[in-house]
Design an enzyme around this catalytic site. Sequence first.
Site, PDB file in Angstrom:
ATOM      1  N   HIS A 159     -10.779  -9.700   0.766  1.00  0.00           N
ATOM      2  CA  HIS A 159     -10.989  -8.730  -0.309  1.00  0.00           C
ATOM      3  C   HIS A 159      -9.749  -8.761  -1.185  1.00  0.00           C
ATOM      4  O   HIS A 159      -8.622  -8.691  -0.670  1.00  0.00           O
ATOM      5  CB  HIS A 159     -11.207  -7.319   0.235  1.00  0.00           C
ATOM      6  CG  HIS A 159     -11.097  -6.284  -0.848  1.00  0.00           C
ATOM      7  ND1 HIS A 159     -11.921  -6.295  -1.951  1.00  0.00           N
ATOM      8  CD2 HIS A 159     -10.231  -5.249  -1.028  1.00  0.00           C
ATOM      9  CE1 HIS A 159     -11.575  -5.296  -2.758  1.00  0.00           C
ATOM     10  NE2 HIS A 159     -10.554  -4.655  -2.223  1.00  0.00           N
ATOM     11  N   GLU A 211      -9.064  -0.055   3.129  1.00  0.00           N
ATOM     12  CA  GLU A 211     -10.334  -0.726   2.836  1.00  0.00           C
ATOM     13  C   GLU A 211     -10.744  -1.738   3.915  1.00  0.00           C
ATOM     14  O   GLU A 211     -11.539  -2.636   3.650  1.00  0.00           O
ATOM     15  CB  GLU A 211     -10.240  -1.436   1.484  1.00  0.00           C
ATOM     16  CG  GLU A 211     -10.037  -0.469   0.331  1.00  0.00           C
ATOM     17  CD  GLU A 211     -10.290  -1.143  -1.006  1.00  0.00           C
ATOM     18  OE1 GLU A 211     -11.322  -0.857  -1.628  1.00  0.00           O
ATOM     19  OE2 GLU A 211      -9.450  -1.961  -1.415  1.00  0.00           O
ATOM     20  N   HIS A 227     -12.932  -3.310  -9.815  1.00  0.00           N
ATOM     21  CA  HIS A 227     -12.108  -3.273  -8.609  1.00  0.00           C
ATOM     22  C   HIS A 227     -11.662  -4.669  -8.154  1.00  0.00           C
ATOM     23  O   HIS A 227     -10.465  -4.938  -8.103  1.00  0.00           O
ATOM     24  CB  HIS A 227     -12.933  -2.557  -7.516  1.00  0.00           C
ATOM     25  CG  HIS A 227     -12.242  -2.409  -6.205  1.00  0.00           C
ATOM     26  ND1 HIS A 227     -12.774  -1.653  -5.185  1.00  0.00           N
ATOM     27  CD2 HIS A 227     -11.085  -2.918  -5.715  1.00  0.00           C
ATOM     28  CE1 HIS A 227     -11.960  -1.696  -4.142  1.00  0.00           C
ATOM     29  NE2 HIS A 227     -10.931  -2.461  -4.439  1.00  0.00           N
ATOM     30  N   HIS A 240      -8.145  -8.243  -5.576  1.00  0.00           N
ATOM     31  CA  HIS A 240      -8.317  -7.633  -6.899  1.00  0.00           C
ATOM     32  C   HIS A 240      -7.979  -8.624  -8.018  1.00  0.00           C
ATOM     33  O   HIS A 240      -7.591  -8.200  -9.095  1.00  0.00           O
ATOM     34  CB  HIS A 240      -7.414  -6.400  -7.019  1.00  0.00           C
ATOM     35  CG  HIS A 240      -7.577  -5.403  -5.906  1.00  0.00           C
ATOM     36  ND1 HIS A 240      -6.552  -4.629  -5.433  1.00  0.00           N
ATOM     37  CD2 HIS A 240      -8.656  -5.068  -5.162  1.00  0.00           C
ATOM     38  CE1 HIS A 240      -6.984  -3.844  -4.447  1.00  0.00           C
ATOM     39  NE2 HIS A 240      -8.259  -4.097  -4.253  1.00  0.00           N
TER      40      HIS A 240
HETATM   41 ZN   LIG Z   1      -9.590  -3.074  -3.050  1.00  0.00          ZN
END
Ligand SMILES: [Zn+2]
Length: 251
Positions: free
Chosen positions: A96, A77, A167, A98
């Site tokens: 980023h 990602e 997500h 979760h």
């Molecule tokens: Zn992710």
Amino acid sequence: MSNLDAAIQDLIIANRILAREEVVDAYGHVSVRHPDKPNRFLIARSLAPELVSPDDIVELDLDGQPVREEHRSLYLERFIHAAIFAARPEVTAVVHAHAEDTLPFGIAQGTKLRPVIHLGSFIGAEVPVWDIADKFGDTSLLVTDMAQASDLAQCLGGHRVALMRGHGFAAAAPSLIEVVRLSVYLPRNARALMRASQLGGAVKYLSQGEIEAHNRGYSPHSAATWRAWEYWANRAGCAHLLTRPGGGGTG
Ligand SMILES: [Zn+2]
């Protein structure tokens, strides 16, 4: 210490802090724009943030591709970072993750994630929710190419953070310490909001004026900001990597 070495050292600290504060686990990543080459950014190879050391840092371009031959696996990602750096010239750091406490607000449509605690003001008055299915239909929900990442960056717009439905979240800030702080307080703000909602009655969010007043008082190079960075680095066991503010660090 060169600008690049200082940036890498701070990026190691950021990785360890985010792991220690449980913003990331085996998954999730943090990146910083290259200090001398704005069309490149630095991020770890595919590795849990807690385990990242300087040799694990790779240099990618704004298409998410390594600028040197690289045989090690990269984060699937990584395009999230590339697209945000490409869309937002003022952004120098991206996370980023979760983080579990943020997830309900990307799934339920009844309550928006907005600042309710003073340190939550960093997330900004509005947090858009990006749903990969809107444009890309049934996917794994992972952001695996530039088209998906650019769509996410477009949803983020000029905001500090966007939730990603089912997500996690993507956060962007003008400095590494700011994106780390934002990523640490985002789940805490979410948790406070969730608990307050369970108590019943109306929830009182921070007003626009309160958000602005709190953010006005913030400086990325103040003693108070350094205090937090130093505290987190100590908790994460990497105080030895700290450079004093003005000594080349982003602290
Ligand atoms: Zn992710």
